[in-house]
Design a protein around this motif. Structure first.
Motif, mmCIF file in Angstrom:
data_model
loop_
_atom_site.group_PDB
_atom_site.id
_atom_site.type_symbol
_atom_site.label_atom_id
_atom_site.label_comp_id
_atom_site.label_asym_id
_atom_site.label_seq_id
_atom_site.Cartn_x
_atom_site.Cartn_y
_atom_site.Cartn_z
ATOM 1 N N HIS A 62 0.824 -1.208 0.000
ATOM 2 C CA HIS A 62 0.000 0.000 0.000
ATOM 3 C C HIS A 62 0.856 1.254 0.000
ATOM 4 O O HIS A 62 0.445 2.297 -0.516
ATOM 5 N N LEU A 63 2.089 1.177 0.537
ATOM 6 C CA LEU A 63 2.969 2.330 0.499
ATOM 7 C C LEU A 63 3.410 2.598 -0.930
ATOM 8 O O LEU A 63 3.475 3.738 -1.386
ATOM 9 N N CYS A 64 3.713 1.508 -1.642
ATOM 10 C CA CYS A 64 4.101 1.668 -3.047
ATOM 11 C C CYS A 64 2.941 2.245 -3.848
ATOM 12 O O CYS A 64 3.149 3.059 -4.744
ATOM 13 N N ARG A 65 1.709 1.826 -3.519
ATOM 14 C CA ARG A 65 0.552 2.388 -4.223
ATOM 15 C C ARG A 65 0.445 3.885 -3.942
ATOM 16 O O ARG A 65 0.140 4.679 -4.825
ATOM 17 N N PHE A 66 0.722 4.258 -2.688
ATOM 18 C CA PHE A 66 0.611 5.659 -2.304
ATOM 19 C C PHE A 66 1.597 6.515 -3.084
ATOM 20 O O PHE A 66 1.298 7.633 -3.498
ATOM 21 N N PHE A 67 2.816 5.965 -3.293
ATOM 22 C CA PHE A 67 3.842 6.720 -3.988
ATOM 23 C C PHE A 67 3.840 6.480 -5.491
ATOM 24 O O PHE A 67 4.678 7.022 -6.199
ATOM 25 N N ALA A 68 2.935 5.653 -5.971
ATOM 26 C CA ALA A 68 2.978 5.284 -7.388
ATOM 27 C C ALA A 68 2.903 6.528 -8.260
ATOM 28 O O ALA A 68 1.998 7.340 -8.136
ATOM 29 N N SER A 69 3.890 6.661 -9.128
ATOM 30 C CA SER A 69 3.893 7.783 -10.066
ATOM 31 C C SER A 69 3.401 7.340 -11.425
ATOM 32 O O SER A 69 3.348 8.133 -12.347
ATOM 33 N N SER A 123 7.325 -2.046 -6.595
ATOM 34 C CA SER A 123 6.426 -3.166 -6.890
ATOM 35 C C SER A 123 5.770 -2.900 -8.232
ATOM 36 O O SER A 123 6.086 -1.921 -8.922
ATOM 37 N N ILE A 124 4.838 -3.733 -8.576
ATOM 38 C CA ILE A 124 4.099 -3.560 -9.813
ATOM 39 C C ILE A 124 3.325 -2.238 -9.808
ATOM 40 O O ILE A 124 3.041 -1.650 -10.846
ATOM 41 N N TYR A 125 3.005 -1.737 -8.608
ATOM 42 C CA TYR A 125 2.236 -0.502 -8.504
ATOM 43 C C TYR A 125 3.069 0.725 -8.843
ATOM 44 O O TYR A 125 2.555 1.731 -9.315
ATOM 45 N N SER A 126 4.364 0.675 -8.589
ATOM 46 C CA SER A 126 5.218 1.830 -8.857
ATOM 47 C C SER A 126 5.967 1.717 -10.173
ATOM 48 O O SER A 126 6.365 2.729 -10.756
ATOM 49 N N ASN A 365 10.476 6.339 -14.281
ATOM 50 C CA ASN A 365 9.146 5.898 -13.848
ATOM 51 C C ASN A 365 8.017 6.744 -14.436
ATOM 52 O O ASN A 365 6.861 6.317 -14.428
ATOM 53 N N TYR A 366 8.346 7.909 -14.926
ATOM 54 C CA TYR A 366 7.309 8.851 -15.325
ATOM 55 C C TYR A 366 6.951 8.655 -16.798
ATOM 56 O O TYR A 366 7.277 9.473 -17.662
ATOM 57 N N VAL A 367 6.265 7.567 -17.073
ATOM 58 C CA VAL A 367 5.889 7.227 -18.439
ATOM 59 C C VAL A 367 4.370 7.230 -18.575
ATOM 60 O O VAL A 367 3.647 7.117 -17.591
ATOM 61 N N GLY A 368 3.931 7.340 -19.796
ATOM 62 C CA GLY A 368 2.510 7.205 -20.061
ATOM 63 C C GLY A 368 1.731 8.491 -19.858
ATOM 64 O O GLY A 368 2.299 9.572 -19.693
ATOM 65 N N PRO A 369 0.403 8.375 -19.844
ATOM 66 C CA PRO A 369 -0.466 9.551 -19.729
ATOM 67 C C PRO A 369 -0.327 10.250 -18.381
ATOM 68 O O PRO A 369 0.120 9.664 -17.398
ATOM 69 N N TYR A 370 -0.694 11.520 -18.349
ATOM 70 C CA TYR A 370 -0.827 12.330 -17.136
ATOM 71 C C TYR A 370 0.517 12.706 -16.513
ATOM 72 O O TYR A 370 0.774 13.874 -16.276
ATOM 73 N N VAL A 371 1.357 11.731 -16.170
ATOM 74 C CA VAL A 371 2.614 12.048 -15.490
ATOM 75 C C VAL A 371 3.819 11.783 -16.378
ATOM 76 O O VAL A 371 4.947 11.774 -15.914
ATOM 77 N N GLY A 372 3.605 11.557 -17.660
ATOM 78 C CA GLY A 372 4.709 11.256 -18.552
ATOM 79 C C GLY A 372 5.619 12.450 -18.777
ATOM 80 O O GLY A 372 5.162 13.595 -18.873
ATOM 81 N N VAL A 373 6.925 12.196 -18.829
ATOM 82 C CA VAL A 373 7.896 13.240 -19.149
ATOM 83 C C VAL A 373 8.686 12.791 -20.376
ATOM 84 O O VAL A 373 8.818 11.594 -20.651
ATOM 85 N N ASP A 374 9.229 13.762 -21.087
ATOM 86 C CA ASP A 374 9.902 13.459 -22.338
ATOM 87 C C ASP A 374 11.094 12.533 -22.138
ATOM 88 O O ASP A 374 11.340 11.629 -22.947
ATOM 89 N N ALA A 375 11.869 12.754 -21.066
ATOM 90 C CA ALA A 375 13.073 11.946 -20.840
ATOM 91 C C ALA A 375 12.719 10.474 -20.684
ATOM 92 O O ALA A 375 13.432 9.599 -21.194
ATOM 93 N N ALA A 376 11.633 10.170 -19.990
ATOM 94 C CA ALA A 376 11.231 8.775 -19.794
ATOM 95 C C ALA A 376 10.821 8.144 -21.112
ATOM 96 O O ALA A 376 11.226 7.011 -21.428
ATOM 97 N N ALA A 377 10.017 8.855 -21.892
ATOM 98 C CA ALA A 377 9.598 8.318 -23.193
ATOM 99 C C ALA A 377 10.792 8.103 -24.107
ATOM 100 O O ALA A 377 10.895 7.076 -24.795
ATOM 101 N N ASN A 378 11.731 9.047 -24.093
ATOM 102 C CA ASN A 378 12.932 8.909 -24.930
ATOM 103 C C ASN A 378 13.802 7.751 -24.461
ATOM 104 O O ASN A 378 14.420 7.054 -25.282
ATOM 105 N N ALA A 379 13.872 7.548 -23.143
ATOM 106 C CA ALA A 379 14.673 6.440 -22.617
ATOM 107 C C ALA A 379 14.089 5.098 -23.029
ATOM 108 O O ALA A 379 14.826 4.168 -23.390
#
Length: 391
Positions: A62-69, A123-126, A365-379
């Motif tokens: 549940h902590l990982c869910r709380f911090f899931a980005s 975990s799978i959540y983060s 970790n910051y991939v996909g919709p809403y929280v995605g950043v360019d560096a993550a997508a490029n990586a």
């Protein structure tokens, strides 16, 4: 009265925002700076509260869910749900690429993903969204390893789990629908170190090297903090104290090593010279070595801290590895040791590629919709291209 106090708190928060934002590059979009900033003010104080309280609950899901980005996995992998099963006696989650991404003439490549989180979080959540993106972009079957976390399970539990799963994927490739000749490993942060630890153990047991390995801002050692990236005032999101806290929980199961590690006083004098000057070729003076070593008998944890399964940068040799991609962050305290790793692999005759992004630690970790950043997508695109070239 309550509104008055709330206003004061809000004003203090604005001051903190104003003084914190300049640490991020002005070239970075404001939205991305805000995303990283929110992560920083939420995670860093909470990590330290957990450390000071010294509680054994930090690996609860549940902590990982709380911090899931990460956004919900279904937003990235809409064509099928991930599969949960056991491989090598360890729980794993398997992500498969959409049918439209698969090569009809060949079985897909396999990627064993070892998540980050300082050996005690994650975990799978983060990190699940990252695995899903890699599955889509690299057209790969991604095996996400839910390895045991500290402090409940100390070293070498995580390494054992990751090694066992990797070997199980190799042995059961046909059953998993993976090309047995195209299996690679991928890890970020502590997971990046685990990727190299698995490679070292496979080499020690004379097993065939995997097709490729990818390390994203890896944690490779925790006994020397004189690297230039640790003194870079532009680093954000992860600190020397957070690295030493994670290492103490992983090695000792508590915080007894926090102060010795932070002070760089866990190695005997001879070991410090062998590691820092001979293997790493740092060229430290006698006075500098004295500041990073003990005159007294070595710490009871010295052998563990120098075990390549824990700190792979301490390995005597870097020969015999499969093609390696090292991704670093210019705003990360871990950048220098990752660059040293690449240098050692190249010097040993190995094929290594490097890519650096102007982003903080954990940007991956910051991939996909809403929280995605360019560096993550490029990586992720860089990883997919590297796998295409090498597997």
């Amino acid at each position: 009265m309550f509104c008055y106090v709330l206003s004061i708190v809000f004003l203090l928060w604005l001051v903190y925002v104003y003084t914190t934002f300049p640490r991020y590059p002005q070239s970075m979009p404001l939205r991305e700076r805000f995303i990283f900033y929110i992560s920083e003010i939420v995670t860093v104080p909470t990590f330290w509260k957990l450390a000071l309280d010294n509680i054994g609950l930090i690996s609860l899901p549940h902590l990982c869910r709380f911090f899931a980005s990460s956004p919900p996995i279904r937003l990235i992998l809409p064509h099928g749900r991930p599969e949960n099963r056991t491989l090598g006696g360890v729980s794993v989650t398997i992500f498969r690429p959409p049918a439209s991404n698969r090569d009809a003439d060949h079985r897909p490549r396999g990627v064993v993903y070892l998540h980050g989180g300082g050996w005690y979080l994650g975990s799978i959540y983060s990190h699940g969204a990252v695995a899903a993106q890699v599955a889509v972009k690299a057209k790969a079957v991604v095996v996400f390893v839910n390895y045991r976390l500290s402090p409940e399970h100390i070293f070498p539990a995580a390494v054992d789990d990751c090694f066992d799963v990797t070997e199980a994927v190799v042995q059961q490739a046909d059953e998993l629908g993976i090309d047995p000749n195209r299996i690679s490993t991928l890890g970020d942060s502590s997971g990046g170190g685990l990727v190299l630890s698995v490679a070292l153990r496979r080499r020690a047991e004379r097993l065939r090297p995997l097709r490729a390995q990818i390390l994203v801002f890896p944690i490779l050692q925790c006994v020397y903090f004189g690297f230039s990236s640790y003194s870079n005032d532009r680093t954000v999101l992860i600190t020397k104290q957070m690295v030493t806290m994670a290492a103490s929980l992983y090695v000792a199961g508590d915080l007894r090593l926090l102060e010795p590690l932070a002070n760089g006083r866990v190695l005997s004098r001879n070991t410090a010279e062998e590691l820092l000057n001979r293997r790493w070729e740092l060229g430290l003076s006698e006075d500098q070595l004295a500041r990073h070593s003990l005159d007294a008998p070595p710490s009871e944890f010295e052998s563990a801290l120098l075990d390549p399964s824990l700190l792979p940068l301490a390995a005597k040799s870097m020969h015999g590895f499969s093609p390696t991609l090292v991704i670093t962050s210019s705003l990360d305290v871990l950048q220098s040791e990752a660059e040293l790793l690449a240098k050692r692999i190249r010097k040993a005759g190995g094929h290594v590629e490097e890519k650096s992004y102007e982003a903080p630690h954990s940007f991956f970790n910051y991939v996909g919709p809403y929280v995605g950043v360019d560096a993550a997508a490029n990586a992720v695109d860089e990883i997919a291209a590297f796998l295409e070239r090498n597997s």
